[in-house]
Design a protein around this motif. Structure first.
Motif, PDB file in Angstrom:
ATOM      1  N   ARG A  57       0.741  -1.086   0.126  1.00  0.00           N
ATOM      2  CA  ARG A  57       0.090   0.022   0.198  1.00  0.00           C
ATOM      3  C   ARG A  57       0.831   1.395  -0.034  1.00  0.00           C
ATOM      4  N   ASP A  94      -6.896   1.830  -9.111  1.00  0.00           N
ATOM      5  CA  ASP A  94      -6.033   2.883  -8.490  1.00  0.00           C
ATOM      6  C   ASP A  94      -6.681   4.191  -8.701  1.00  0.00           C
ATOM      7  N   ARG A  98      -8.418   4.963  -4.987  1.00  0.00           N
ATOM      8  CA  ARG A  98      -7.676   5.814  -4.172  1.00  0.00           C
ATOM      9  C   ARG A  98      -7.402   7.205  -4.585  1.00  0.00           C
ATOM     10  N   TRP A 151      -8.741   1.233  -0.438  1.00  0.00           N
ATOM     11  CA  TRP A 151      -8.678   2.610  -0.577  1.00  0.00           C
ATOM     12  C   TRP A 151     -10.064   3.132  -0.629  1.00  0.00           C
TER      13      TRP A 151
END
Length: 210
Positions: A57, A94, A98, A151
């Motif tokens: 991470r 991602d 995130r 996330w």
């Protein structure tokens, strides 16, 4: 040595070892960029770094590595079909989880003409705030995808909590925990909820007396 002191020392040693590993991978990545290598060795190094730092991470490592993989290495030494699908999935997840850049994830998906049922389902769930479908999709995710999906956990837990709070007077504890991904004690403490527990039922709102 006391148990607490031993645990603290072990945790510190582990953190130090991980920091050393991350720094070593960063130096290796920078050396490859500086040498302008675009061969199979460079590609395999980047693949290793991306997978490792996703699990750790550490987006400061895996995000630029993914960009370099597709914008430089893949053009000179193309990834195999399955590898390209794998790392495109990581890139999209991602962006969506995130970075909360769903538009960017859709743009990259369309540019590379990348479509898989799993990732499409996850993106759709994030777009529509459907935590039930997202949690179902997570059960079929691999270790790297799961790490990236984490996330979005807090954001989706907040959304689920808000929807439940507006829609129900009470619900089974097990169902609320499954929807939010949090145990009752964690949910109560983290979200500062006025909800109460009555046996195995969470009381969300009391009926107003007339």
């Amino acid at each position: 040595m006391a148990q607490g002191s031993f645990s603290a020392a072990t945790t510190a040693a582990t953190a130090s070892g991980l920091n050393t590993l991350i720094m070593a991978m960063r130096k290796l990545r920078e050396a490859i960029v500086a040498s302008a290598r675009h061969d199979a060795f460079a590609k395999n190094v980047y693949i290793f770094i991306i997978r490792t730092t996703i699990v750790l991470r550490h987006p400061e490592s895996y995000h630029p590595a993914i960009l370099h993989l597709f914008r430089r290495l893949h053009l000179a030494s193309p990834l195999g079909h399955e590898e390209a699908k794998e790392f495109l999935a990581y890139w999209l997840l991602d962006l969506a989880c995130r970075q909360q850049d769903l538009a960017g994830a859709l743009r990259i998906r369309n540019f590379y003409r990348y479509r898989t049922e799993k990732v499409d389902t996850i993106l759709s769930a994030l777009i529509h705030g459907n935590w039930v479908i997202l949690r179902s999709a997570k059960r079929g995710a691999d270790v790297y995808e799961t790490s990236l999906l984490q996330w979005a956990d807090e954001r989706m837990a907040n959304h689920a909590t808000q929807c439940i709070g507006k829609s129900y007077l009470s619900l089974p504890k097990e169902y609320v925990e499954r929807c939010t991904g949090l145990r009752w004690g964690e949910l109560k403490e983290q979200k500062k909820l006025p909800w109460t527990l009555d046996g195995e039922t969470i009381v969300i709102r009391q009926m107003k007396k007339r």
